[in-house]
Design an enzyme around this catalytic site. Structure first.
Site, PDB file in Angstrom:
ATOM      1  N   ARG A  97       2.910 -21.196  -4.060  1.00 44.68           N
ATOM      2  CA  ARG A  97       3.588 -20.976  -5.236  1.00 44.68           C
ATOM      3  C   ARG A  97       3.761 -21.934  -6.589  1.00 44.68           C
ATOM      4  O   ARG A  97       3.317 -21.991  -7.848  1.00 44.68           O
ATOM      5  CB  ARG A  97       5.137 -21.184  -5.129  1.00 44.68           C
ATOM      6  CG  ARG A  97       5.385 -19.206  -4.742  1.00 44.68           C
ATOM      7  CD  ARG A  97       7.103 -19.655  -4.667  1.00 44.68           C
ATOM      8  NE  ARG A  97       7.758 -18.428  -3.433  1.00 44.68           N
ATOM      9  CZ  ARG A  97       7.723 -17.161  -3.331  1.00 44.68           C
ATOM     10  NH1 ARG A  97       6.728 -16.794  -4.725  1.00 44.68           N
ATOM     11  NH2 ARG A  97       8.351 -16.305  -2.893  1.00 44.68           N
TER      12      ARG A  97
ATOM     13  N   GLU B  88       8.531 -10.271 -14.594  1.00 43.31           N
ATOM     14  CA  GLU B  88       7.812 -10.611 -13.233  1.00 43.31           C
ATOM     15  C   GLU B  88       6.484 -11.147 -13.003  1.00 43.31           C
ATOM     16  O   GLU B  88       5.930 -11.548 -13.876  1.00 43.31           O
ATOM     17  CB  GLU B  88       7.278  -9.143 -12.742  1.00 43.31           C
ATOM     18  CG  GLU B  88       8.384  -8.334 -11.819  1.00 43.31           C
ATOM     19  CD  GLU B  88       8.896  -8.896 -10.497  1.00 43.31           C
ATOM     20  OE1 GLU B  88       8.561  -9.980 -10.068  1.00 43.31           O
ATOM     21  OE2 GLU B  88       9.393  -8.057 -10.162  1.00 43.31           O
ATOM     22  N   ASP B  89       6.348 -11.811 -11.342  1.00 45.60           N
ATOM     23  CA  ASP B  89       4.960 -11.921 -11.315  1.00 45.60           C
ATOM     24  C   ASP B  89       3.890 -11.218 -11.526  1.00 45.60           C
ATOM     25  O   ASP B  89       3.091 -11.293 -12.001  1.00 45.60           O
ATOM     26  CB  ASP B  89       4.895 -13.327 -10.265  1.00 45.60           C
ATOM     27  CG  ASP B  89       6.002 -12.457  -8.712  1.00 45.60           C
ATOM     28  OD1 ASP B  89       6.351 -11.575  -8.712  1.00 45.60           O
ATOM     29  OD2 ASP B  89       5.455 -13.479  -7.729  1.00 45.60           O
TER      30      ASP B  89
ATOM     31  N   ASP C  15       3.561 -16.576  -4.230  1.00 47.51           N
ATOM     32  CA  ASP C  15       3.128 -17.134  -2.369  1.00 47.51           C
ATOM     33  C   ASP C  15       2.133 -16.238  -1.339  1.00 47.51           C
ATOM     34  O   ASP C  15       1.978 -14.995  -0.888  1.00 47.51           O
ATOM     35  CB  ASP C  15       4.322 -17.625  -1.931  1.00 47.51           C
ATOM     36  CG  ASP C  15       5.336 -16.515  -1.235  1.00 47.51           C
ATOM     37  OD1 ASP C  15       5.493 -15.667  -1.957  1.00 47.51           O
ATOM     38  OD2 ASP C  15       5.794 -16.258  -0.150  1.00 47.51           O
TER      39      ASP C  15
ATOM     40  N   ASP D  78       3.161  -4.696  -8.060  1.00 46.65           N
ATOM     41  CA  ASP D  78       1.951  -4.278  -7.864  1.00 46.65           C
ATOM     42  C   ASP D  78       1.376  -2.531  -7.270  1.00 46.65           C
ATOM     43  O   ASP D  78       1.170  -1.874  -7.890  1.00 46.65           O
ATOM     44  CB  ASP D  78       1.654  -5.108  -5.928  1.00 46.65           C
ATOM     45  CG  ASP D  78       0.523  -4.503  -4.871  1.00 46.65           C
ATOM     46  OD1 ASP D  78      -0.042  -3.360  -5.013  1.00 46.65           O
ATOM     47  OD2 ASP D  78       0.423  -5.692  -4.262  1.00 46.65           O
TER      48      ASP D  78
ATOM     49  N   GLY E 102       9.427 -15.263  -7.544  1.00 43.62           N
ATOM     50  CA  GLY E 102       7.957 -15.419  -8.063  1.00 43.62           C
ATOM     51  C   GLY E 102       7.693 -15.662  -9.274  1.00 43.62           C
ATOM     52  O   GLY E 102       6.422 -16.521  -9.859  1.00 43.62           O
TER      53      GLY E 102
ATOM     54  N   PHE F 244      -5.094  -9.508  -2.719  1.00 42.25           N
ATOM     55  CA  PHE F 244      -4.256 -10.383  -2.647  1.00 42.25           C
ATOM     56  C   PHE F 244      -4.615 -12.121  -2.903  1.00 42.25           C
ATOM     57  O   PHE F 244      -5.172 -12.496  -2.775  1.00 42.25           O
ATOM     58  CB  PHE F 244      -3.645 -10.761  -0.751  1.00 42.25           C
ATOM     59  CG  PHE F 244      -2.733 -12.043  -0.604  1.00 42.25           C
ATOM     60  CD1 PHE F 244      -1.520 -10.403  -0.621  1.00 42.25           C
ATOM     61  CD2 PHE F 244      -2.395 -12.930  -0.261  1.00 42.25           C
ATOM     62  CE1 PHE F 244      -0.026 -11.415  -0.519  1.00 42.25           C
ATOM     63  CE2 PHE F 244      -1.194 -13.363  -1.032  1.00 42.25           C
ATOM     64  CZ  PHE F 244       0.085 -12.663  -0.418  1.00 42.25           C
TER      65      PHE F 244
ATOM     66  N   LYS G  27      -1.729  -4.842 -11.038  1.00 39.63           N
ATOM     67  CA  LYS G  27      -2.449  -4.059 -10.475  1.00 39.63           C
ATOM     68  C   LYS G  27      -2.829  -2.762 -10.570  1.00 39.63           C
ATOM     69  O   LYS G  27      -1.645  -2.155  -9.970  1.00 39.63           O
ATOM     70  CB  LYS G  27      -2.610  -4.309  -8.468  1.00 39.63           C
ATOM     71  CG  LYS G  27      -2.255  -5.807  -8.097  1.00 39.63           C
ATOM     72  CD  LYS G  27      -2.186  -5.344  -6.729  1.00 39.63           C
ATOM     73  CE  LYS G  27      -2.426  -7.231  -6.331  1.00 39.63           C
ATOM     74  NZ  LYS G  27      -2.428  -7.524  -4.870  1.00 39.63           N
TER      75      LYS G  27
HETATM   76  P1  IMP Z   1       5.624  -3.750  -5.862  1.00 45.80           P
HETATM   77  O1  IMP Z   1       6.933  -3.852  -5.115  1.00 45.80           O
HETATM   78  O2  IMP Z   1       4.502  -3.485  -4.645  1.00 45.80           O
HETATM   79  O3  IMP Z   1       4.760  -3.392  -7.512  1.00 45.80           O
HETATM   80  O4  IMP Z   1       5.068  -5.263  -4.819  1.00 45.80           O
HETATM   81  C1  IMP Z   1       5.302  -6.167  -5.016  1.00 45.80           C
HETATM   82  C2  IMP Z   1       6.338  -7.762  -4.609  1.00 45.80           C
HETATM   83  O5  IMP Z   1       4.839  -7.567  -3.497  1.00 45.80           O
HETATM   84  C3  IMP Z   1       5.722  -9.042  -6.025  1.00 45.80           C
HETATM   85  O6  IMP Z   1       6.659  -9.039  -6.430  1.00 45.80           O
HETATM   86  C4  IMP Z   1       5.350  -9.451  -5.374  1.00 45.80           C
HETATM   87  O7  IMP Z   1       6.565 -10.483  -4.282  1.00 45.80           O
HETATM   88  C5  IMP Z   1       4.471  -8.817  -3.792  1.00 45.80           C
HETATM   89  N1  IMP Z   1       2.794  -9.270  -3.860  1.00 45.80           N
HETATM   90  C6  IMP Z   1       2.197  -7.827  -4.625  1.00 45.80           C
HETATM   91  N2  IMP Z   1       1.387  -8.168  -4.419  1.00 45.80           N
HETATM   92  C7  IMP Z   1       0.843  -9.536  -3.976  1.00 45.80           C
HETATM   93  C8  IMP Z   1       0.056 -10.680  -4.192  1.00 45.80           C
HETATM   94  O8  IMP Z   1      -1.417 -10.466  -4.758  1.00 45.80           O
HETATM   95  N3  IMP Z   1      -0.064 -11.899  -3.682  1.00 45.80           N
HETATM   96  C9  IMP Z   1       1.136 -12.594  -3.747  1.00 45.80           C
HETATM   97  N4  IMP Z   1       2.028 -11.520  -3.679  1.00 45.80           N
HETATM   98  C10 IMP Z   1       2.453 -10.199  -3.909  1.00 45.80           C
HETATM   99 MG    MG Z   2       7.895 -11.202  -6.289  1.00 44.27          MG
END
Ligand code: IMP
Ligand code: MG
Length: 179
Positions: A168, A102-103, A162, A106, A48, A155, A134
């Site tokens: 992407r 990081e992209d 993606d 969340d 990402g 989302f 977020k």
């Molecule tokens: P986390 O572990 O909950 O912080 O989420 C991390 C991963 O979930 C990110 O690196 C993304 O790959 C995916 N992700 C979380 N939110 C989104 C979104 O809104 N769109 C696309 N991918 C997301």
């Molecule tokens: Mg990711």
């Protein structure tokens, strides 16, 4: 407003490429100040972060290095289920100032597991720079130092993010269309 379809879902335009570029410039300026006289090692998390890394690094005027890591998830042989492992770290990180790129952060579970894999290896410092954050979903205590843009819990796709592999390459960020 432009709407796109990826797989079976509709997304509408949400954050423009100009807004993304200005937000990345802010983060680059902060890093350029904070790491003056240091030689940071940037670690981009694939897939990402690829566009964020490319655009951010062209605004960094420090002597620096860049490497990429990937998180591979696999089901462990024990009963614990999913195991996450960082692959691709070939550098000796002892004494280095690391900036993880990081992209999106969340819930923070992913960044937390990356942080745990990197800590204990003698780095001088470890910080995170993320394109998107977020705040209402984040569940971890660890502070995310550099956040280009804060977004809601919806989302998003585009600019590296993606939906099931697609989107992407989009230069703007799109939000899922729930109506
Ligand atoms: P986390 O572990 O909950 O912080 O989420 C991390 C991963 O979930 C990110 O690196 C993304 O790959 C995916 N992700 C979380 N939110 C989104 C979104 O809104 N769109 C696309 N991918 C997301
Ligand atoms: Mg990711």
């Amino acid at each position: 407003m432009s709407t796109i379809c990826l797989h079976n879902k509709q997304f509408k335009s949400h954050i423009s490429d100009e807004t993304i570029d200005a937000a990345i410039l802010n983060v680059a300026n902060l890093i350029n100040q904070d790491y003056k006289n240091k030689k940071p090692l940037f670690l981009g998390i694939l897939n990402g972060s690829f566009l964020f890394v490319a655009d951010l690094l062209r605004k960094i005027d420090l002597e620096c290095e860049i490497s990429f890591l990937k998180i591979s998830s696999y089901s462990g042989t024990s009963t614990t289920g999913e195991v996450k492992e960082l692959v691709g770290l070939n550098e000796d990180i002892s004494g280095r100032d690391l900036i993880i790129l990081e992209d999106i952060v969340d819930t923070g579970l992913t960044i937390d597991s990356i942080f745990k894999s990197l800590s204990g290896k003698g780095a001088n410092s470890i910080e995170v720079a993320t394109l998107l954050f977020k705040p209402n979903a984040y569940q971890m205590q660890y502070p995310i130092k550099y956040k280009a843009l804060e977004v809601g819990n919806e989302f998003l796709v585009g600019y590296g993010l993606d939906y099931d592999g697609l989107g992407r390459n989009l230069k703007n960020i799109y939000i899922i269309n729930e109506d």
